[in-house]
Design a protein around this motif. Structure first.
Motif, PDB file in Angstrom:
ATOM      1  N   LYS A 171      48.064  40.174  35.762  1.00 48.33           N
ATOM      2  CA  LYS A 171      46.787  39.574  36.159  1.00 48.33           C
ATOM      3  C   LYS A 171      46.161  38.834  34.984  1.00 48.33           C
ATOM      4  O   LYS A 171      46.194  39.313  33.851  1.00 48.33           O
ATOM      5  N   SER A 172      45.603  37.669  35.258  1.00 47.38           N
ATOM      6  CA  SER A 172      44.834  36.942  34.250  1.00 47.38           C
ATOM      7  C   SER A 172      43.689  36.200  34.926  1.00 47.38           C
ATOM      8  O   SER A 172      43.852  35.648  36.021  1.00 47.38           O
ATOM      9  N   THR A 173      42.546  36.222  34.251  1.00 46.11           N
ATOM     10  CA  THR A 173      41.354  35.552  34.769  1.00 46.11           C
ATOM     11  C   THR A 173      40.757  34.665  33.677  1.00 46.11           C
ATOM     12  O   THR A 173      40.657  35.071  32.514  1.00 46.11           O
ATOM     13  N   PHE A 174      40.378  33.471  34.069  1.00 46.22           N
ATOM     14  CA  PHE A 174      39.703  32.546  33.165  1.00 46.22           C
ATOM     15  C   PHE A 174      38.382  32.173  33.801  1.00 46.22           C
ATOM     16  O   PHE A 174      38.335  31.668  34.923  1.00 46.22           O
ATOM     17  N   GLN A 175      37.291  32.430  33.083  1.00 44.44           N
ATOM     18  CA  GLN A 175      35.970  32.170  33.618  1.00 44.44           C
ATOM     19  C   GLN A 175      35.177  31.318  32.635  1.00 44.44           C
ATOM     20  O   GLN A 175      35.156  31.606  31.434  1.00 44.44           O
ATOM     21  N   VAL A 176      34.568  30.262  33.149  1.00 46.25           N
ATOM     22  CA  VAL A 176      33.762  29.360  32.338  1.00 46.25           C
ATOM     23  C   VAL A 176      32.357  29.318  32.912  1.00 46.25           C
ATOM     24  O   VAL A 176      32.177  29.068  34.114  1.00 46.25           O
ATOM     25  N   GLU A 209      42.172  32.552  38.646  1.00 50.05           N
ATOM     26  CA  GLU A 209      42.842  33.841  38.558  1.00 50.05           C
ATOM     27  C   GLU A 209      44.295  33.701  39.002  1.00 50.05           C
ATOM     28  O   GLU A 209      44.596  33.009  39.987  1.00 50.05           O
ATOM     29  N   LEU A 210      45.200  34.344  38.252  1.00 56.10           N
ATOM     30  CA  LEU A 210      46.616  34.373  38.600  1.00 56.10           C
ATOM     31  C   LEU A 210      47.094  35.821  38.595  1.00 56.10           C
ATOM     32  O   LEU A 210      46.666  36.624  37.754  1.00 56.10           O
ATOM     33  N   LYS A 211      47.999  36.140  39.528  1.00 56.82           N
ATOM     34  CA  LYS A 211      48.525  37.496  39.620  1.00 56.82           C
ATOM     35  C   LYS A 211      50.035  37.470  39.849  1.00 56.82           C
ATOM     36  O   LYS A 211      50.557  36.555  40.495  1.00 56.82           O
ATOM     37  N   ASN A 212      50.697  38.476  39.287  1.00 58.22           N
ATOM     38  CA  ASN A 212      52.100  38.774  39.581  1.00 58.22           C
ATOM     39  C   ASN A 212      53.021  37.556  39.434  1.00 58.22           C
ATOM     40  O   ASN A 212      53.672  37.125  40.384  1.00 58.22           O
ATOM     41  N   LEU A 213      53.055  37.032  38.223  1.00 60.62           N
ATOM     42  CA  LEU A 213      53.934  35.899  37.925  1.00 60.62           C
ATOM     43  C   LEU A 213      55.140  36.376  37.128  1.00 60.62           C
ATOM     44  O   LEU A 213      55.001  37.089  36.128  1.00 60.62           O
TER      45      LEU A 213
END
Length: 637
Positions: A171-176, A209-213
């Motif tokens: 999981k990765s999240t990028f928030q601006v 957001e990206l998951k399970n790559l």
């Protein structure tokens, strides 16, 4: 996310942290498919970027990674960079075992604080704090959290959740978070999940957001990794840097900001002006005048880097370089521009993302992705490009460092995207000629000349070793001499030419037992000097294009003089292999006391569809086989 949730998130983000949570990260929670082809699994990578004003920002990182084996252990280290404009608020870390049990907390005393100064700088204000947590028992998990704040908003971050091969992502999240009166600009690459956008009062919130790559697969002769992985580039519209406000919504407006930085920094001492007039006296050709100035620059300056605050973008005055005899890429480029201007020759300061394998800037997305400055000099017959940091670069030669890419040329009207020259196939040649004498024991003595033009001038770093000492050159030649057992008896390295340079190696070699002797016969592989030794592996269901960055031509003519009484008993037939990617030919010419091996290989640059990979592999496979062909000589006695 509702308004209440957004406000709650922002209040947490802006308050002093109470420490990393004690959540466990058992390896058993990782989906089975994420182990495939991975050395590490990123469990959570959260990057929160908040713009607090036109000139300030804050960033928080939370990074949790499970390291599966020895090949992934570098991920147990986290560097955090800072300088006079960037402050580190805190760094925290935890270490967990395979069951997710907390076994160690990072101590402040364990965080190394050191200079991040580069070897080419005489002074920088850049420093780095390095946090590291590791174990010898795999798998294990490390967790880091840190927060920084920055004065200066020219550089917005790039979100790159998978930054290397053999890395999978849970999981990765990028928030601006942006003030409503400032506009965020962004560009997505290989992102297949939609952006979430919301408003919270006078703030705008952007979230990816990206998951399970699974790990990004790189295939032989594919596009660079940087073009294959998911990324989000962000950039400001209005920004402030070192007290200079600017607009990055277009390349033209960025160029205007650079002009603002460079304004009034072209002052030259009178003695330099007089010297320039003296060395160009009687020279009528504009091109020759530019060359004289470039030679003067190379003979009287050297490259060093001083990176302090806005000095990372603003050049020192031309008078400073004239007095000190040194400067960084910006200062030396500005100095050269000032010298040419004193002779009424117009030139343009130019920004580039330099490097042999550097990713090209996106001409449709204005942003500050540059790392180098050099000079564009328009002339009637052709534009001349000058690398002002090198004391040895041929005049007008860009090479793999800055050729074939988009650059930002700074004109009076602002910035303009221009493409630098491409070194086409016919310019990139390697021409080998050798006379080789064989004796009855198979020993060979060799006299060879190998000439390199265009980008092949950089083969094995030839351009660098041309200017090194004799012993250093000899060691380099041995390291790159692919002839088993060869001894270098004598050698010479030379160079000539300007924008398409020519390098040359002259070698005298002794090669014991180069040919195999069996009774009355000598077995010889005629391609001594320049062969392809391998071909790429087979790839099923190929996904990526075949990418050949540079076209080239090799010509080889090797003449073998036979021992007395020997003649050719068997020679391979002439070969010709053609494909979409190029052409290979070889032939043997037999005369009374000598045999000449003639070979040519032409490779075409280009990007080819994935389904053409098998053709490319077969082409190289045929070349490898032809390069291994043998001649048999025999004697009657």
């Amino acid at each position: 996310m509702g308004i209440f949730s957004i406000v709650t998130y922002l209040s947490l983000f802006l308050t002093t942290p109470t420490g990393i949570s004690a959540d466990k990260y058992p390896v058993s929670d990782i989906p089975e498919e994420l182990f495939q082809g991975a050395n590490v699994v990123i469990r959570d990578f959260t990057q929160d970027f908040k713009v607090t004003s036109i000139g300030t920002s804050t960033t928080r990182f939370h990074f949790v990674v499970t390291i599966l084996n020895e090949n992934g252990k570098r991920f147990n280290t986290r560097p955090v960079y800072y300088d006079n404009d960037t402050k580190i608020h805190y760094i925290k870390g935890n270490l967990y075992n395979a069951n997710g049990d907390l076994i160690k907390r990072l101590k402040k005393s364990e965080i190394r604080d050191q200079s991040a100064i580069s070897h080419i700088s005489i002074y920088e204000d850049n420093r780095v704090k390095i946090a590291q947590l590791g174990s010898t028992s795999y798998p294990y998990t490390v967790e880091f959290e840190y927060q920084t704040s920055t004065n200066g908003t020219l550089f917005y971050p790039t979100w790159e959740p998978i930054s290397d091969r053999y890395v999978s992502l849970q999981k990765s999240t990028f928030q601006v978070t942006m003030p409503a009166d400032l506009k965020l600009r962004y560009k997505e690459q290989n992102i297949n999940q939609p952006l979430s956008r919301e408003k919270a009062g006078d703030l705008s919130l952007y979230k990816w957001e990206l998951k399970n790559l699974l790990p990004v697969k790189t295939e032989p002769w594919g596009l660079p990794f940087s073009q294959s992985n998911p990324r989000v580039y962000t950039a400001p519209s209005a920004f402030s840097m070192g007290g200079y406000q600017g607009d990055l919504s277009s390349w033209q407006s960025m160029g205007k900001w650079i002009n603002q930085l460079n304004s009034g920094r072209d002052d030259l001492p009178e003695d330099i002006k007089l010297k320039l007039k003296e060395i160009t006296a009687g020279v009528s050709s504009k091109r020759e005048k530019i060359k004289k100035v470039y030679q003067f620059l190379q003979e009287n300056t050297r490259y060093v880097s001083i990176q302090l605050g806005i000095g990372g973008w603003q050049p020192f005055k031309a008078s400073f370089v004239a007095d000190k005899g040194y400067g960084d890429c910006k200062a030396l480029t500005n100095y050269t521009m000032a010298m040419l201007n004193s002779l009424d020759i117009k030139s343009h300061y130019t920004l580039v993302k330099a490097g042999k394998n550097a990713a090209n800037i996106d001409p449709d997305f204005p942003s500050s992705r540059f790392n180098h400055a050099f000079l564009c000099v328009p002339v009637l017959e052709d534009t001349i490009w000058l690398e002002c940091t090198s004391q040895t670069n041929p005049f007008g030669y860009l090479g793999t460092f800055t050729s074939d890419r988009d650059v930002l040329v700074i004109t009076e009207e602002g910035g303009k995207i221009v493409r630098t020259p491409v070194y086409r196939q016919h310019k990139n040649q390697q021409i080998t000629r050798a006379d080789i004498h064989l004796d009855k024991e198979g020993n060979a003595t060799v006299e060879a000349d190998i000439a390199y033009t265009g980008l092949q001038y950089e083969n094995d770093d030839l351009y660098y070793y041309l200017h090194q000492g004799h012993e250093t050159q000899k060691k380099w030649l041995y390291e790159n001499l692919d002839i088993s057992g060869a001894r270098i008896d004598k050698f010479q390295l030379d160079a000539s030419g300007d924008h398409v340079p020519r390098g040359k190696k002259s070698l005298s070699l002794t090669v014991p037992k180069y040919a195999s002797v069996n009774g009355k016969r000598i077995f010889l592989k005629p391609n001594m000097m320049n062969k392809i030794g391998d071909y790429p592996a087979s790839v099923e269901n190929r996904k990526s294009d075949v990418y050949i960055k540079t076209g080239s031509i090799d010509f080889d003519t090797l003449t073998y003089y036979l021992p007395e009484g020997y003649h050719a008993e068997f020679e391979p037939a002439a070969t010709k292999h053609q494909s979409s990617f190029g052409e290979y030919t070889s032939e043997i010419k037999v005369e009374e006391d000598k045999v000449t091996f003639i070979r040519s290989l032409k490779i075409k640059r280009g990007t080819y569809p994935p389904e053409s990979y098998q053709e490319f592999r077969d082409f190289l496979k045929k070349i490898v086989k032809s390069d291994q062909a043998r001649i048999v000589f025999v004697t009657a006695t």
